[in-house]
Structure formats: C-alpha cells, structure tokens
Design an enzyme around this catalytic site. Structure first.
Site, PDB file in Angstrom:
ATOM      1  N   ARG A 230       0.850  -1.184   0.000  1.00 23.42           N
ATOM      2  CA  ARG A 230       0.000   0.000   0.000  1.00 23.42           C
ATOM      3  C   ARG A 230       0.890   1.240   0.000  1.00 23.42           C
ATOM      4  O   ARG A 230       1.906   1.294   0.697  1.00 23.42           O
ATOM      5  CB  ARG A 230      -0.928   0.027   1.227  1.00 23.42           C
ATOM      6  CG  ARG A 230      -2.138  -0.879   1.130  1.00 23.42           C
ATOM      7  CD  ARG A 230      -3.120  -0.411   0.065  1.00 23.42           C
ATOM      8  NE  ARG A 230      -4.343  -1.193   0.011  1.00 23.42           N
ATOM      9  CZ  ARG A 230      -4.515  -2.282  -0.731  1.00 23.42           C
ATOM     10  NH1 ARG A 230      -3.515  -2.730  -1.466  1.00 23.42           N
ATOM     11  NH2 ARG A 230      -5.682  -2.903  -0.751  1.00 23.42           N
ATOM     12  N   GLU A 259      -4.431   7.321  -5.796  1.00 24.79           N
ATOM     13  CA  GLU A 259      -4.571   6.532  -7.013  1.00 24.79           C
ATOM     14  C   GLU A 259      -5.853   6.922  -7.734  1.00 24.79           C
ATOM     15  O   GLU A 259      -6.893   7.090  -7.090  1.00 24.79           O
ATOM     16  CB  GLU A 259      -4.571   5.030  -6.678  1.00 24.79           C
ATOM     17  CG  GLU A 259      -3.282   4.556  -6.039  1.00 24.79           C
ATOM     18  CD  GLU A 259      -3.295   3.077  -5.673  1.00 24.79           C
ATOM     19  OE1 GLU A 259      -4.342   2.417  -5.869  1.00 24.79           O
ATOM     20  OE2 GLU A 259      -2.259   2.578  -5.196  1.00 24.79           O
ATOM     21  N   HIS A 278      -1.136  -0.265  -9.730  1.00 22.39           N
ATOM     22  CA  HIS A 278      -1.827  -1.092  -8.733  1.00 22.39           C
ATOM     23  C   HIS A 278      -2.436  -2.321  -9.407  1.00 22.39           C
ATOM     24  O   HIS A 278      -3.622  -2.623  -9.255  1.00 22.39           O
ATOM     25  CB  HIS A 278      -2.903  -0.289  -8.003  1.00 22.39           C
ATOM     26  CG  HIS A 278      -3.273  -0.892  -6.675  1.00 22.39           C
ATOM     27  ND1 HIS A 278      -3.766  -0.159  -5.618  1.00 22.39           N
ATOM     28  CD2 HIS A 278      -3.222  -2.172  -6.230  1.00 22.39           C
ATOM     29  CE1 HIS A 278      -4.011  -0.948  -4.587  1.00 22.39           C
ATOM     30  NE2 HIS A 278      -3.691  -2.181  -4.941  1.00 22.39           N
TER      31      HIS A 278
END
Length: 305
Positions: A230, A259, A278
């Site tokens: 993360r 993000e 991601h």
C-alpha cells in the site's frame, strides 16, 4: 438476501457471472469501475451485501445505505477505503476480507519490479521510444540480499522467488516467524543490510507511514525499494528525495497514496522509478480466486454463517 457488486470492471464482472451457481443469493453486477461513493445509496437500495473492489465507503455514505449489513471487500486493504471498526460499531455493518487469493501474483509483480528497477528497463524503454539510444548500468541481483518487511503469504512467495535466483533472504515481521531459508532479523539490521527492500505489510493504523523519512534514511546507500503493498506505508516525499539525490539506486512501485497517480507527481519525473498501476494482483488466476472467495462469503451470509 440480495447482494450488489458496486464497482466491477468488465473482467471481474465476467468472472462473477461465470462462477455464479444455480441457487446462489441474487447478485446484481454494476459493471462500472468508476463508481463514486455518492452512487452507493442508490446502487445498494434494498441490498444487504455490498461487494466492493475499490470504492470508498465513508460512514456518512453507509448511513444512507438502508438495509446494508455486510461488505465483502475484494482484498485485504479495506482500511484504504473505509473504517471497518467504525462501520461495525456504529452501523452494525460487518466487513469481510479476502486473503491469500493473489499471493503468487503479487509476489511475481514485486519480483518483476525488482528486476526492472535493477536493470533500468523503464528508463531505457522510455528513452528508446523517444528515439534515444540510452544504455544504463544495471545491478546484478544474484548474491545480493533482499529484505522483506512483513512476512505473510506474499512475503513467503517473494522469498521463494528470490532464493531461486541465488539471493540471500532476510525478513522482519511484527510477530515472530520462522521459514526455511529465511533469516529473521531486527528492522534496523534489515534496513542497513538489504540491497533490495520489499514491503509486504498490511495497512493498519499502526503501519501507516511505517517507512518514514527516518527509516528511509537508514536504507543501505544504493539500495532498491519495491512496494506492492500500500502506498500509505511509506513517506512518498522522503522516498522521492532519496531517489533524486541518488542515495537510493531505484524503486519499483505498484501502489501510491493517491490513485490513480496524479499528474505531475514527483515519481513520474524520476527516471530511476519503475511504475505500475496497482495491478500486481490482476491475473486470471487471482481474479478467479478473488471472486470465488467473494461469492463464498455471500453464500455463507445467506446461510446465516
């Protein structure tokens, strides 16, 4: 009981349809990955279960979702999108997590980012596409030390991959662990001795900002940093500064505090950073595991489990 998948990509929507069984609780699939929190009260009207991939669920929105009793979060990082403890304590909404579905997929991505950062592949690729013949000096990984911060399923898979190319594997975990071929050390030793540091911690209140500016300063000069866990685990500004000054040789990053990565972010302007969106857990195998586990949660909830 009715469930709604509120923010399915086309890929995950197709997997959910394929893995659904006759007799399953009714599942409405909202195939729009751009769902925003304000959409949720409408989408979840009359539904007891929400399947959520990446949409935030603040308490103010959850209060407006009449009848909501369960959230099946597609992954382990629910705290990036909601407050599970507050949802249960204040609204009686239970948040269910899915663990282990993509351990191999995420470890393979971390492994690939490590290699890409070590060899300068992103930098050379970008230069060549712009018409420049750029050759960089790479880092040989065989014989080097990789330090894993956090040692769950993904960390164990990363250890297996790194040991397979002849790297020494050391690790630090918040609770004591043992694993064949892995030396568990204190955090200061790991930061000082690792040629590559790879983050594999869950994001919690205790781990938020874990790799602080002070700890980044402890990293071995010339080290590489990989993060597929993360973004909020580390101080992005401090990492960017360490890379800009050349104290670290490079980084491979799949996750970020914000993000999608906003335009003009410092990482985007650093040639020694390899970026991915991601996507570490996005493989067909992991998607099947993920959605299969989510549907199993719905079946258990419907059965009163």
């Amino acid at each position: 009981m009715r469930a709604v998948f509120v923010d399915a990509s086309e890929t995950l929507a197709e997997v959910a349809r394929r893995l659904s069984r006759p007799g399953d609780p009714p599942l409405t699939i909202h195939a729009d990955p751009n769902t925003v929190p304000e959409d949720l009260p409408r989408l979840l009207a009359g539904a007891e279960v929400a399947l959520i991939d990446h949409t935030a669920l603040p308490l103010s929105v959850a209060r407006a979702c009449a009848g909501l009793k369960h959230v099946v979060f597609l992954g382990t990082g629910a705290r990036s999108y909601m407050d599970p403890e507050a949802l249960e304590a204040e609204l009686g909404v239970q948040v269910h997590l899915i663990r282990g579905y993509g351990d191999t997929a995420v470890a393979e991505c971390a492994f690939a980012l490590m290699w890409a950062a070590a060899k300068g592949l992103a930098c050379m690729d970008g230069a060549m596409r712009a018409g420049h013949w750029l050759r960089t000096d790479g880092i040989q990984l065989t014989g080097k030390t990789v330090g894993l911060i956090g040692f769950g399923g993904i960390g164990a898979e990363m250890a297996r991959l790194c040991a397979g190319i002849g790297m020494r594997v050391i690790a630090w975990n918040r609770t004591p662990r043992t694993h064949p071929g892995v030396d568990f050390v204190d955090l200061d030793t790991l930061l000082a001795d690792s040629d590559v540091v790879s983050l594999h911690l869950l994001l919690t209140d205790e781990t938020r900002g874990f790799l602080s500016a002070e700890r980044i300063a402890q990293l071995k000069p010339g080290a590489l940093l990989v993060n597929t866990a993360r973004g909020a685990l580390l101080d992005e500004a401090a990492l960017a500064q360490a890379l800009r000054e050349g104290r670290l040789a490079g980084a491979g990053l799949d996750v970020f505090v914000e993000e999608p990565l906003p335009g003009g972010h410092p990482f985007a302007g650093l040639p020694t950073v390899t970026l991915s969106a991601h996507s570490a857990f996005r493989t067909p195998e992991a998607s099947d595991n993920l959605i299969g586990a989510a549907l199993d949660h719905c079946r258990r909830i419907a059965a009163g489990g």
